[in-house]
Scaffold this motif. Sequence first.
Motif, PDB file in Angstrom:
ATOM      1  N   UNK A 154      81.682  79.275  -0.571  1.00 38.28           N
ATOM      2  CA  UNK A 154      81.841  78.594  -1.854  1.00 38.28           C
ATOM      3  C   UNK A 154      80.574  77.873  -2.252  1.00 38.28           C
ATOM      4  N   UNK A 155      79.912  77.290  -1.264  1.00 32.64           N
ATOM      5  CA  UNK A 155      78.657  76.598  -1.522  1.00 32.64           C
ATOM      6  C   UNK A 155      77.582  77.521  -2.052  1.00 32.64           C
ATOM      7  N   UNK A 156      77.520  78.734  -1.506  1.00 31.34           N
ATOM      8  CA  UNK A 156      76.551  79.719  -1.991  1.00 31.34           C
ATOM      9  C   UNK A 156      76.849  80.078  -3.440  1.00 31.34           C
ATOM     10  N   UNK A 157      78.140  80.236  -3.742  1.00 29.93           N
ATOM     11  CA  UNK A 157      78.528  80.635  -5.099  1.00 29.93           C
ATOM     12  C   UNK A 157      78.181  79.564  -6.133  1.00 29.93           C
ATOM     13  N   UNK A 158      78.134  78.296  -5.710  1.00 30.20           N
ATOM     14  CA  UNK A 158      77.798  77.243  -6.682  1.00 30.20           C
ATOM     15  C   UNK A 158      76.320  76.855  -6.629  1.00 30.20           C
ATOM     16  N   UNK A 159      75.509  77.653  -5.867  1.00 32.59           N
ATOM     17  CA  UNK A 159      74.076  77.473  -6.009  1.00 32.59           C
ATOM     18  C   UNK A 159      73.236  77.193  -4.785  1.00 32.59           C
ATOM     19  N   UNK A 160      73.837  76.964  -3.617  1.00 29.46           N
ATOM     20  CA  UNK A 160      73.047  76.638  -2.434  1.00 29.46           C
ATOM     21  C   UNK A 160      72.627  77.896  -1.673  1.00 29.46           C
ATOM     22  N   UNK A 161      71.492  77.810  -0.994  1.00 24.37           N
ATOM     23  CA  UNK A 161      71.109  78.882  -0.067  1.00 24.37           C
ATOM     24  C   UNK A 161      72.097  78.910   1.086  1.00 24.37           C
ATOM     25  N   UNK A 162      72.288  80.098   1.652  1.00 22.48           N
ATOM     26  CA  UNK A 162      73.327  80.291   2.669  1.00 22.48           C
ATOM     27  C   UNK A 162      73.180  79.338   3.848  1.00 22.48           C
ATOM     28  N   UNK A 163      71.939  79.157   4.370  1.00 23.78           N
ATOM     29  CA  UNK A 163      71.769  78.307   5.553  1.00 23.78           C
ATOM     30  C   UNK A 163      72.037  76.839   5.222  1.00 23.78           C
ATOM     31  N   UNK A 164      71.674  76.419   3.992  1.00 30.13           N
ATOM     32  CA  UNK A 164      71.960  75.039   3.586  1.00 30.13           C
ATOM     33  C   UNK A 164      73.455  74.832   3.391  1.00 30.13           C
ATOM     34  N   UNK A 165      74.108  75.804   2.763  1.00 33.77           N
ATOM     35  CA  UNK A 165      75.547  75.699   2.505  1.00 33.77           C
ATOM     36  C   UNK A 165      76.332  75.614   3.812  1.00 33.77           C
ATOM     37  N   UNK A 166      75.922  76.416   4.800  1.00 34.45           N
ATOM     38  CA  UNK A 166      76.616  76.397   6.089  1.00 34.45           C
ATOM     39  C   UNK A 166      76.422  75.061   6.789  1.00 34.45           C
ATOM     40  N   UNK A 167      75.184  74.553   6.787  1.00 34.95           N
ATOM     41  CA  UNK A 167      74.919  73.261   7.413  1.00 34.95           C
ATOM     42  C   UNK A 167      75.733  72.153   6.752  1.00 34.95           C
ATOM     43  N   UNK A 168      75.804  72.170   5.446  1.00 37.58           N
ATOM     44  CA  UNK A 168      76.556  71.152   4.708  1.00 37.58           C
ATOM     45  C   UNK A 168      78.053  71.249   5.000  1.00 37.58           C
ATOM     46  N   UNK A 169      78.563  72.480   5.076  1.00 30.24           N
ATOM     47  CA  UNK A 169      79.992  72.671   5.352  1.00 30.24           C
ATOM     48  C   UNK A 169      80.341  72.210   6.767  1.00 30.24           C
ATOM     49  N   UNK A 170      79.479  72.559   7.727  1.00 24.17           N
ATOM     50  CA  UNK A 170      79.729  72.174   9.120  1.00 24.17           C
ATOM     51  C   UNK A 170      79.742  70.660   9.272  1.00 24.17           C
ATOM     52  N   UNK A 171      78.724  69.989   8.737  1.00 22.01           N
ATOM     53  CA  UNK A 171      78.652  68.532   8.891  1.00 22.01           C
ATOM     54  C   UNK A 171      79.786  67.839   8.151  1.00 22.01           C
ATOM     55  N   UNK A 172      80.186  68.373   7.005  1.00 21.32           N
ATOM     56  CA  UNK A 172      81.300  67.783   6.263  1.00 21.32           C
ATOM     57  C   UNK A 172      82.598  67.905   7.059  1.00 21.32           C
ATOM     58  N   UNK A 173      82.798  69.072   7.670  1.00 21.68           N
ATOM     59  CA  UNK A 173      83.998  69.270   8.493  1.00 21.68           C
ATOM     60  C   UNK A 173      83.978  68.348   9.709  1.00 21.68           C
ATOM     61  N   UNK A 174      82.825  68.240  10.350  1.00 25.01           N
ATOM     62  CA  UNK A 174      82.694  67.350  11.511  1.00 25.01           C
ATOM     63  C   UNK A 174      82.958  65.905  11.108  1.00 25.01           C
TER      64      UNK A 174
END
Length: 266
Positions: free
Chosen positions: A186-206
């Motif tokens: 979802x993060x990629x679809x709204x504009x983030x690069x894949x590696x940034x979106x994954x890092x943001x999703x992981x830290x948010x979940x943690x």
Amino acid sequence: MRKVTIIGSGNIGLALAKGLVKSDEYQANNITLTRRVLQSLQEEKELGFDVSANNQEAIQGAEVIVLAILPQQIRKVMEEIRPALSPHQIVVSVASGVSCAHIKEVLGLDTIVVRAMPNTAIAIGQSMTCIATDNANTEEVAVVERLFETVGSVVVINEDLMTSATALCACGIAFFLRSIRAASQGGVEIGFHAHDALKMAIQTAKGAADLLLQTNNHPESEIDKVTSPKGCTIAGLNEMEHNGFSSAFIKGIKFSAKQAGGLYND
């Protein structure tokens, strides 16, 4: 110093062995690891673990014997070790869907059996492990509890809930990982690069998980703090619910529990 034998040294067995040593409660030379092909345990041997391809010999003198094997393999292994088993030894099974009664049918009715269900976060010492027994005493259960506390958190439950624990904790880690992947997509679809979106999703979940662990609050009370009238958070949550987010998650857990219950018979 207690001796532990871990039969079937795959991911979970090796993670438990290393967790025990890291805790300083056990030394590597007090832990025996078994595998059919000893070459695959060369690294562990160099670390000081005792390694063996003979399960009968490996359980000699062990206080705890951990059966870290698949449900489909457990009967063969139990039949192999039965002649060498002593009455005082605690047998710990991590095989899904294999009850204490099933184990005692093979090993004998007087066998001390405790079931344990860790998850793959055991590899980093963050497992959620559920343990249960039919008639092991408090001291014997405490021994197993301390074993798995070296690699994460432990909850003692009734044995009839062990299949449910498999779905919620062991299978459940994959469900949460999939939700993180979906968030990153979802993060990629709204504009983030894949590696940034994954890092943001992981830290948010943690952060979300740690928030609940440290505050002991209910998830909904924390959700209320980030949902304002006509806000973007409640809009997103409601859109997810309209598309069956919670329902799909619950159905997945229930279906996994159903499948886990039949693994031994398969």
